[in-house]
Motif scaffolding. Sequence first.
Motif, PDB file in Angstrom:
ATOM      1  N   UNK A  36       0.856  -1.189   0.000  1.00  0.00           N
ATOM      2  CA  UNK A  36       0.000   0.000   0.000  1.00  0.00           C
ATOM      3  C   UNK A  36       0.888   1.234   0.000  1.00  0.00           C
ATOM      4  N   UNK A  37       0.514   2.207  -0.790  1.00  0.00           N
ATOM      5  CA  UNK A  37       1.347   3.409  -0.834  1.00  0.00           C
ATOM      6  C   UNK A  37       0.996   4.321   0.329  1.00  0.00           C
ATOM      7  N   UNK A  38       2.000   5.004   0.814  1.00  0.00           N
ATOM      8  CA  UNK A  38       1.756   5.942   1.903  1.00  0.00           C
ATOM      9  C   UNK A  38       1.207   7.243   1.317  1.00  0.00           C
ATOM     10  N   UNK A  39       0.517   7.979   2.167  1.00  0.00           N
ATOM     11  CA  UNK A  39      -0.088   9.238   1.744  1.00  0.00           C
ATOM     12  C   UNK A  39       0.950  10.347   1.822  1.00  0.00           C
ATOM     13  N   UNK A  40       1.006  11.168   0.790  1.00  0.00           N
ATOM     14  CA  UNK A  40       1.908  12.321   0.851  1.00  0.00           C
ATOM     15  C   UNK A  40       1.090  13.603   0.793  1.00  0.00           C
ATOM     16  N   UNK A  41       1.753  14.707   1.054  1.00  0.00           N
ATOM     17  CA  UNK A  41       1.100  16.004   1.221  1.00  0.00           C
ATOM     18  C   UNK A  41       0.205  16.361   0.040  1.00  0.00           C
ATOM     19  N   UNK A  42       0.719  16.230  -1.165  1.00  0.00           N
ATOM     20  CA  UNK A  42      -0.017  16.622  -2.366  1.00  0.00           C
ATOM     21  C   UNK A  42      -0.939  15.502  -2.848  1.00  0.00           C
ATOM     22  N   UNK A  43      -0.470  14.271  -2.773  1.00  0.00           N
ATOM     23  CA  UNK A  43      -1.221  13.132  -3.299  1.00  0.00           C
ATOM     24  C   UNK A  43      -2.556  12.915  -2.612  1.00  0.00           C
ATOM     25  N   UNK A  44      -2.620  13.140  -1.299  1.00  0.00           N
ATOM     26  CA  UNK A  44      -3.868  12.935  -0.569  1.00  0.00           C
ATOM     27  C   UNK A  44      -4.949  13.890  -1.069  1.00  0.00           C
TER      28      UNK A  44
END
Length: 73
Positions: free
Chosen positions: A37-45
């Motif tokens: 599972x990919x982690x959430x990043x500032x822009x991606x979320x």
Amino acid sequence: MRIILDTDKKTITVPWNYQDKLNAMNAIIAAAGGQGARSLDFKGYINDMWNYCMENSDACLKTADKPTKKGKK
């Protein structure tokens, strides 16, 4: 979490603790065994939420109530 898109000023306003909230969500993903599972990043979320809401606009798009003058209901 409330994120405000201001099209007049061309700004996106996030809560002061936005990064802390993302870190907490990433900790839950990791604890749940988020292997792959990919982690959430500032822009991606924000981008993921925008895309989800636009794809499901019938359920996700809300119109705000008309503002009322003070003292009137």
